[in-house]
Design a protein around this motif. Structure first.
Motif, mmCIF file in Angstrom:
data_model
loop_
_atom_site.group_PDB
_atom_site.id
_atom_site.type_symbol
_atom_site.label_atom_id
_atom_site.label_comp_id
_atom_site.label_asym_id
_atom_site.label_seq_id
_atom_site.Cartn_x
_atom_site.Cartn_y
_atom_site.Cartn_z
ATOM 1 N N ARG A 439 -3.403 -11.703 -1.133
ATOM 2 C CA ARG A 439 -1.977 -10.640 -0.772
ATOM 3 C C ARG A 439 -1.261 -12.073 -1.372
ATOM 4 O O ARG A 439 0.407 -11.020 -1.693
ATOM 5 C CB ARG A 439 -1.648 -11.373 0.803
ATOM 6 N N VAL A 463 0.807 -0.793 4.776
ATOM 7 C CA VAL A 463 1.649 -1.457 5.795
ATOM 8 C C VAL A 463 0.723 -2.095 7.258
ATOM 9 O O VAL A 463 0.827 -3.386 6.823
ATOM 10 C CB VAL A 463 2.772 -0.242 6.155
ATOM 11 N N TYR A 465 -2.261 -3.318 7.124
ATOM 12 C CA TYR A 465 -2.775 -4.745 6.974
ATOM 13 C C TYR A 465 -2.238 -5.536 6.409
ATOM 14 O O TYR A 465 -2.445 -6.961 5.279
ATOM 15 C CB TYR A 465 -3.718 -4.342 6.098
ATOM 16 N N ARG A 466 -0.565 -5.631 6.153
ATOM 17 C CA ARG A 466 0.662 -6.205 5.492
ATOM 18 C C ARG A 466 -0.297 -6.212 3.206
ATOM 19 O O ARG A 466 -0.321 -7.730 3.253
ATOM 20 C CB ARG A 466 0.514 -7.533 5.726
ATOM 21 N N PRO A 468 0.804 -5.709 -0.008
ATOM 22 C CA PRO A 468 1.806 -6.564 -0.367
ATOM 23 C C PRO A 468 2.055 -5.424 -2.274
ATOM 24 O O PRO A 468 2.649 -6.038 -3.319
ATOM 25 C CB PRO A 468 2.809 -7.366 -0.510
ATOM 26 N N GLY A 535 6.560 -7.013 0.474
ATOM 27 C CA GLY A 535 6.198 -6.084 1.152
ATOM 28 C C GLY A 535 5.786 -5.220 0.229
ATOM 29 O O GLY A 535 5.897 -4.497 -0.484
#
Length: 574
Positions: A439, A463, A465-466, A468, A535
């Motif tokens: 991530r 969104v 599962y975050r 970016p 994000g």
């Protein structure tokens, strides 16, 4: 006691699998519950199982570790197929866990029942149904080992009453086989190939992803032979940057210097490639092919000398047998042509190009009267501002053309796309898979508007599962490659127009930061802003649908086709 689902999930977690992708449901509920309780493995619930398969395949390609996706009974498993075919053709090891009706109902045409072993017979190198706990761990080991050995897909089907059955006491834990060692081509093959290369006056290399991890060895061969090097798209990541021999790509996404290097050589050396487009191979040349897969040798163009082995060790052995050539005319001629083409491309990537010269103004009035953003400008901005370890994904079609031509894969940059299957809608889910691996790493999805709309719902997965990811949309209101194909054939454009909504507004409603960009002078700022955001971010670039990417070899028939097509479009629009 450990049940079937727990054994499978624990073994995959121990092996290093960090995510499982899919949609929850009935027969696989024991598996998702085991994932919930298993430390170190994450469930990512997508909105469409096709996205799950694409994401798992991308993870396999980037990490070398098996990717895992799931689809439950009937329709859920069927939805996996397109992404699994992409994994198959990309030689990416993927395990699909599929649901099935309870064992007493198998064969009764029960609700949602499909025969998974038949359904996946073509796409999978291994497809079996677990009907008893006693089949484990052998079936799981066979599935994973086969996926690695064949570089492809394995499918394990779990009936609804099997996942929660207890494993017999004393069952050993699964152990997966190590990867096979790389092998060098046999000595007689090396001697024969070296004799042909030493006798050649002008050698051109065509290098594929089978040698992308063997940069030092490939450059050594190019230096010994003074050979220009054409790269397949999938070889860009390992071999493009700081490579004085490379000329970019061939085929429809290529450039004239690659055609020149092919036409001018007397010997063509294929290294780790299965480049599929037969029309782009030169004729009447001595052809040498090095590939670890013997079945790939000679199936695109006739081969005079075959080397069956892995690129790295085979090239190291071959280099010791090669004379060092002194004549650089062939190399210099090809690389000079490439440098000239790059200069021309750089001008197209200038936002003010159409206003700088009278020819540019004339061109702009002819093919871009509304002053829409040229896609070259967008891709060049990504190249300038993306991190040196960014992962790029591209949808099939024109977005692949722009990334191929304007984004250099320097540093540790990597590139993923549906380059063998040629599916639509792959860039977004593949980017999700890449981002979930790390991530903190920059991931940029280059999406066509048609591709993005096809699996639009999974923007929300970024969104939830975050993840970016930066989603870049070349929003030209067209199925651009199909438009180009129609016009090259002299047909008027038909069926390619897309009445898109405001994609930035759609993305905002799904919870992403977004921006719609309509002016070329705003591209740089928008790219910097999106890449700096922590994000998911969608950039909706409104681009010119009439931007044409000419292939490296065009004929009078091509030109006439465009002329006829444009005249038909004009007459019909009147």
């Amino acid at each position: 006691m450990t049940d079937v689902a727990e054994l499978i999930v624990a073994a995959l977690a121990e092996h290093g699998v960090r995510q499982v992708w899919g949609v929850v449901g009935d027969a696989l509920n024991p598996v998702t519950d085991a994932i919930r309780r298993q430390e170190g493995i994450e469930w990512i619930g997508v909105r469409h199982e096709e996205a799950a398969a694409f994401a798992a395949g991308a993870q396999a390609q980037l990490s070398g570790r098996i990717g895992v996706c799931m689809g439950t009974v009937g329709p859920g498993s069927i939805h996996l197929l397109n992404g699994l075919y992409d994994a198959k053709k990309s030689h990416a090891p993927v395990l699909a866990l599929c649901g099935q009706v309870p064992t007493p109902d198998i064969g009764t045409d029960f609700f949602q029942e499909v025969n998974n072993d038949v359904l996946f017979a073509d796409v999978a190198d291994f497809a079996q149904t677990i009907t008893s706990p006693g089949q484990l761990p052998q079936l799981l080991e066979q599935a994973v080992n086969t996926a690695y050995a064949e570089g492809g897909v394995a499918v394990l089907t779990l009936p609804g009453d099997v996942g929660s059955l207890d494993i017999p006491r004393g069952t050993r834990p699964p152990h997966f086989a190590p990867r096979a060692a790389q092998v060098t081509a046999p000595e007689d093959q090396l001697t024969e190939a070296a004799r042909a290369l030493n006798a050649a006056e002008k050698v051109t290399l065509l290098v594929g992803c089978g040698a992308a991890g063997d940069r030092t060895e490939v450059l050594t061969i190019a230096e010994r032979l003074k050979a220009p090097m054409v790269l397949t798209l999938k070889a860009k990541a390992g071999l493009e940057a700081d490579n004085p021999y490379q000329l970019g790509q061939s085929g429809l996404i290529g450039n004239p210097s690659t055609r020149k290097a092919f036409d001018d050589c007397d010997t063509l050396f294929l290294i780790g490639t299965d480049f599929p487009y037969r029309d782009w191979y030169p004729q009447g040349k001595t052809v040498i092919s090095l590939n670890s897969r013997a079945g790939h040798i000679g199936r695109r163009t006739p081969v005079d000398h075959a080397l069956v082995g892995h690129a790295g060790p085979t090239l190291r052995a071959l280099a010791d047998l090669l004379d060092t050539k002194d004549d650089t005319d062939h190399l210099r001629s090809a690389t000079d042509a490439y440098a000239g083409w790059l200069d021309d491309q750089a001008e197209l990537a200038d936002p003010d190009h159409d206003d700088r010269t009278w020819l540019g103004k004339l061109r702009g009035k002819a093919d871009n009267p509304e002053g829409l953003i040229r896609p070259e400008v967008v891709a060049a901005a990504l190249d300038r501002h993306a991190a040196t370890d960014a992962v790029f994904t591209t949808d099939t079609g024109m977005s692949t053309v722009w990334i191929s031509r304007f984004v250099q894969l320097r540093g540790d940059r990597q590139l993923i796309g549906s380059y063998n299957l040629g599916s639509m809608a792959n860039a977004m889910p593949q980017a999700l898979g890449a981002q979930a691996l790390d991530r903190g790493r920059q991931v940029i999805a280059n999406c066509g508007d048609g591709g993005l709309m096809m699996l639009l719902g999974d923007l929300r997965t970024a969104v939830t599962y975050r993840l970016p990811v930066t989603f870049v949309v070349y929003d030209n209101g067209r199925l651009g490659m199909v438009k180009l194909e129609q016009e090259q054939g002299g047909l008027p454009e038909f069926g390619t127009e897309l009445d898109n909504p405001d994609l930035s507004a759609v993305a905002a409603s799904l919870g992403l930061r977004s921006r719609r960009v309509t002016e070329a002078e705003d591209v740089d700022t928008a790219v910097r802003e999106a890449l700096a955001h922590d994000g998911p971010y969608l950039l909706d670039f409104v681009t010119n649908p009439d931007e044409i990417a000419l292939p490296p070899r065009t004929t009078a028939a091509d030109a006439w086709g465009f002329a006829i097509a444009k005249s038909k479009e004009f007459l019909e629009s009147r």
